[in-house]
Motif scaffolding. Structure first.
Motif, PDB file in Angstrom:
ATOM      1  N   GLY A   1     -15.946  65.181  28.357  1.00 19.04           N
ATOM      2  CA  GLY A   1     -14.710  64.477  28.039  1.00 19.04           C
ATOM      3  C   GLY A   1     -13.986  65.125  26.877  1.00 19.04           C
ATOM      4  O   GLY A   1     -14.201  66.298  26.562  1.00 19.04           O
ATOM      5  N   LEU A   2     -13.132  64.331  26.227  1.00 20.77           N
ATOM      6  CA  LEU A   2     -12.350  64.802  25.086  1.00 20.77           C
ATOM      7  C   LEU A   2     -12.655  63.918  23.889  1.00 20.77           C
ATOM      8  O   LEU A   2     -12.662  62.693  24.007  1.00 20.77           O
ATOM      9  CB  LEU A   2     -10.853  64.741  25.409  1.00 20.77           C
TER      10      LEU A   2
ATOM     11  N   GLN B   1      -2.652  63.127  22.707  1.00 24.64           N
ATOM     12  CA  GLN B   1      -3.641  64.157  23.033  1.00 24.64           C
ATOM     13  C   GLN B   1      -4.435  63.777  24.287  1.00 24.64           C
ATOM     14  O   GLN B   1      -4.725  64.628  25.134  1.00 24.64           O
ATOM     15  CB  GLN B   1      -4.595  64.359  21.859  1.00 24.64           C
ATOM     16  N   ALA B   2      -4.799  62.512  24.373  1.00 27.65           N
ATOM     17  CA  ALA B   2      -5.559  62.044  25.534  1.00 27.65           C
ATOM     18  C   ALA B   2      -4.754  62.208  26.820  1.00 27.65           C
ATOM     19  O   ALA B   2      -5.281  62.666  27.843  1.00 27.65           O
ATOM     20  CB  ALA B   2      -5.956  60.587  25.343  1.00 27.65           C
TER      21      ALA B   2
ATOM     22  N   HIS C   1      -5.843  64.397  30.029  1.00 25.45           N
ATOM     23  CA  HIS C   1      -6.378  63.660  31.182  1.00 25.45           C
ATOM     24  C   HIS C   1      -5.333  62.910  31.999  1.00 25.45           C
ATOM     25  O   HIS C   1      -5.662  62.297  33.012  1.00 25.45           O
ATOM     26  CB  HIS C   1      -7.423  62.645  30.709  1.00 25.45           C
TER      27      HIS C   1
ATOM     28  N   ILE D   1      -9.709  55.561  27.832  1.00 25.28           N
ATOM     29  CA  ILE D   1      -9.800  55.739  26.381  1.00 25.28           C
ATOM     30  C   ILE D   1     -10.821  54.743  25.862  1.00 25.28           C
ATOM     31  O   ILE D   1     -10.776  53.558  26.207  1.00 25.28           O
ATOM     32  CB  ILE D   1      -8.438  55.475  25.715  1.00 25.28           C
TER      33      ILE D   1
ATOM     34  N   THR E   1     -11.594  59.899  27.185  1.00 24.55           N
ATOM     35  CA  THR E   1     -11.299  60.373  25.844  1.00 24.55           C
ATOM     36  C   THR E   1     -11.958  59.436  24.842  1.00 24.55           C
ATOM     37  O   THR E   1     -11.767  58.219  24.906  1.00 24.55           O
ATOM     38  CB  THR E   1      -9.782  60.414  25.566  1.00 24.55           C
TER      39      THR E   1
ATOM     40  N   ALA F   1     -18.265  63.448  23.276  1.00 26.54           N
ATOM     41  CA  ALA F   1     -17.417  63.850  24.400  1.00 26.54           C
ATOM     42  C   ALA F   1     -18.017  65.022  25.163  1.00 26.54           C
ATOM     43  O   ALA F   1     -17.924  65.086  26.396  1.00 26.54           O
ATOM     44  CB  ALA F   1     -16.021  64.200  23.899  1.00 26.54           C
TER      45      ALA F   1
END
Length: 256
Positions: A51-52, A70-71, A75, A9, A33, A46
């Motif tokens: 990624g996110l 959410q992350a 992932h 993160i 993320t 992202a």
């Protein structure tokens, strides 16, 4: 810790140091993320690293909790957390007009830079301590890296809010590392000097030139990817724990 295959993160990663860090971690094999108050920017950044991107207000416990959920859903549990979200706002204790520093401005800088860092760090750590140890002899479960500034100890005229916020981030490092040591979570901090971020790119040319004159070697501003590579080095070096690493090319800030 080996980065490849881990979930990471990075806050404030729609641009600047955070975005460069997200790229470095993704290149090293992490599932990244990006959290940023700028949702469009987070998603765009992202996409560039597969990624996110998630909208997140680091000053809100609920927003951070939702973003971390959410992350994890995308992932898996995050073993790496890098806090880069922050703002700069100038102002003297007493301005040239004789007025005291705007308290709302001071509070906002503290809220985002210091409280926001702690908010993300504490919630990410709470998830990490419940994970099992990674393979190896060091019993690691996670790594948290926060971003301070050389202004934490060398704040210039007009930087009281920024210096206070980054001083707080720096001071968090050792007690947080001690708090989390028994759970196998490391905490480190980077204190960058002058880096070529969007904030610096918007400076007038004369101001930019004056800043460059203060640099020693290399005689330039730092590149965001150099910050990202330092993040990677700290993650991959188990003995780096509870320390503040200056990344400034031997720069020492003058009063103004």
């Amino acid at each position: 810790m080996q980065i490849k295959g881990q979930a990471a993160i990075v806050t404030g990663a729609a641009s600047g140091l955070g975005q460069a860090t997200a790229h470095v971690l993704a290149e090293a094999g992490a599932r990244v993320t990006i959290l940023d108050v700028n949702e469009d920017g987070a998603r765009a950044a992202a996409r560039a690293i597969d990624g996110l991107g998630v909208a997140c207000d680091v000053t809100s416990a609920e927003s951070v909790s939702d973003a971390l959920r959410q992350a994890e859903a995308a992932h898996g549990p995050a073993r790496i957390c890098v806090n880069c979200a922050g703002i700069v706002a100038g102002g003297r204790v007493v301005g040239k007009d004789g007025a005291p520093h705007d308290l709302a401005v001071f509070s906002r800088v503290i809220a985002i830079n210091l409280i926001g860092t702690f908010n993300v760090m504490s919630q990410a750590a709470a998830a990490m301590v419940g994970l099992g140890d990674l393979d190896g002899d060091d019993h690691e479960r996670g790594v948290i890296i926060n971003t301070a500034s050389i202004a934490a100890t060398e704040g210039q005229v007009g930087q009281v809010a920024y210096a206070a916020s980054k001083g707080g981030v720096a001071s968090l490092t050792l007690p947080a590392a001690r708090d989390l040591a028994r759970s196998g979570v490391r905490v480190a901090c980077i204190a960058p000097g002058l880096f070529l971020t969007p904030m610096m790119e918007g400076l007038p040319q004369d101001v930019y030139d004056a800043l460059i004159k203060k640099t020693l070697h290399p005689h330039r501003m730092g590149r965001p990817e150099e910050f990202g590579r330092m993040v990677r080095a700290l993650i991959e070096t188990p003995m780096m724990n509870g320390s503040i690493t200056r990344l400034d090319g031997a720069l020492r800030l003058e009063p103004r």
